[in-house]
Design an enzyme around this catalytic site. Structure first.
Site, PDB file in Angstrom:
ATOM      1  CB  SER A  28      -0.872   0.049   1.257  1.00 24.17           C
ATOM      2  OG  SER A  28      -1.749  -1.018   1.294  1.00 24.17           O
ATOM      3  CE1 TYR A  83      -8.302  -5.843   2.899  1.00 20.99           C
ATOM      4  CE2 TYR A  83      -6.303  -6.424   4.106  1.00 20.99           C
ATOM      5  CZ  TYR A  83      -6.965  -5.632   3.182  1.00 20.99           C
ATOM      6  OH  TYR A  83      -6.286  -4.633   2.541  1.00 20.99           O
ATOM      7  CD  GLU A  84      -8.494  -7.391  -1.474  1.00 21.22           C
ATOM      8  OE1 GLU A  84      -9.045  -7.029  -2.517  1.00 21.22           O
ATOM      9  OE2 GLU A  84      -7.265  -7.557  -1.371  1.00 21.22           O
ATOM     10  CB  ALA A 111       1.497  -0.078   4.640  1.00 16.94           C
ATOM     11  CB  SER A 210      -0.171  -8.112   3.164  1.00 15.96           C
ATOM     12  OG  SER A 210       0.937  -7.305   3.484  1.00 15.96           O
TER      13      SER A 210
END
Ligand code: HPA
Length: 270
Positions: A28, A83-84, A111, A210
């Site tokens: 990100s 999480y998606e 990030a 991630s």
């Protein structure tokens, strides 16, 4: 999955003249690295057979091929998160495909929230190791020996020689960095303050949502991994202000130039 990944890899190779050995997953706010790549060729994720279908609108989902400091690279601009709603295998699928396209080294970035009190927003951290707190694993299921062994070793999940190269490049460029352990959780909520105290106790320096699935797959596949976290905020309870994604992205953006010159230099020597 092997034959699907073979089809995906064949399609990708048919769409680019490049045959890179290094791939970079951009976290990100760190997508600017693509601007440092010359002779660029793009492949949109939605055109790639068997690639996970993006659920998030406005996410640049594409592969970027080209050269960084004269060296051929593949970069993933946009990654898939657990999480998606993707499975762990779907999150890691691009890494299986990378292996079949001839990639040997993977640089992952993200990030992350800072737990180590010596960090502050904007700190760049070389990942020395991770803690998998997803509660699951991308390698669960029947093993395919064409990809790797049933019980892959994780002794050097992040290769020491790559950590040393990254450290040397940082010193040469005058870039400050820290080293530490990344704890990977599912998200999508940020952690509670009690969870952060727990993560601190178990030895985490940074926390994010991630990287761990991709790095497990990469080790299984025999890719050498380097990981870099951009600390975008101090974690819950250490920071007294509430988190928001926009400031995560803008802090990552503010160190992006340093991150990009660092990664370019690393790619040119590994
Ligand atoms: N927690 C989890 N993931 C994150 C954070 C955080 O504080 N900051 C950026 N990604």
């Amino acid at each position: 999955m092997f034959s699907r990944a073979e089809e995906t890899a064949a399609y990708i190779l048919s769409q680019t003249k490049f045959r890179p050995e290094t791939s970079i997953i951009l976290g990100s706010g760190l997508g600017d690295l693509a601007e440092y790549i010359t002779e660029k060729e793009f492949i949109e994720y939605e055109k790639i057979p068997h690639f996970p279908v993006s659920t998030v609108s406005g996410h640049a989902g594409r592969l970027v091929f080209g050269k960084l400091k004269g060296v051929a690279v593949m970069a993933m601009q946009g990654r898939f998160h657990f999480y998606e709603g993707y499975s762990m295998q779907e999150v890691a699928y691009p890494v299986f495909v990378m292996k079949l396209t001839g990639i040997k080294k993977l640089i992952v970035s993200n990030a992350a929230g800072g737990i180590n009190r010596e960090f502050s927003p904007g700190t760049l951290m070389i990942i020395e190791d991770h803690i998998n707190l997803f509660g699951t694993n991308p390698l669960i299921g029947r093993n395919d020996d064409r990809f790797g062994k049933r019980f892959p070793d994780m002794t050097e999940a992040y290769k020491k020689y790559l950590i040393n190269i990254a450290a040397k490049c940082a010193s040469e460029l005058g870039i400050d960095y820290k080293k530490g352990v990344y704890a990977g959780l599912t998200g999508p909520c940020y952690e509670s303050a009690a969870e952060i105290r727990y993560l601190e106790t178990i030895g985490a320096d940074a926390v994010g949502m991630s990287t761990v699935p991709e790095v497990i797959a990469a080790n299984y596949l025999g890719l050498d991994v380097l990981g870099i976290s951009c600390i975008t905020n101090m974690a819950t309870g250490i920071s007294v202000t509430a988190h928001d994604h926009a400031s995560v992205v803008s802090t990552a953006g503010s160190v992006s130039e340093k991150f990009c010159s660092w990664v370019s230099e690393i790619v040119s020597v590994i």
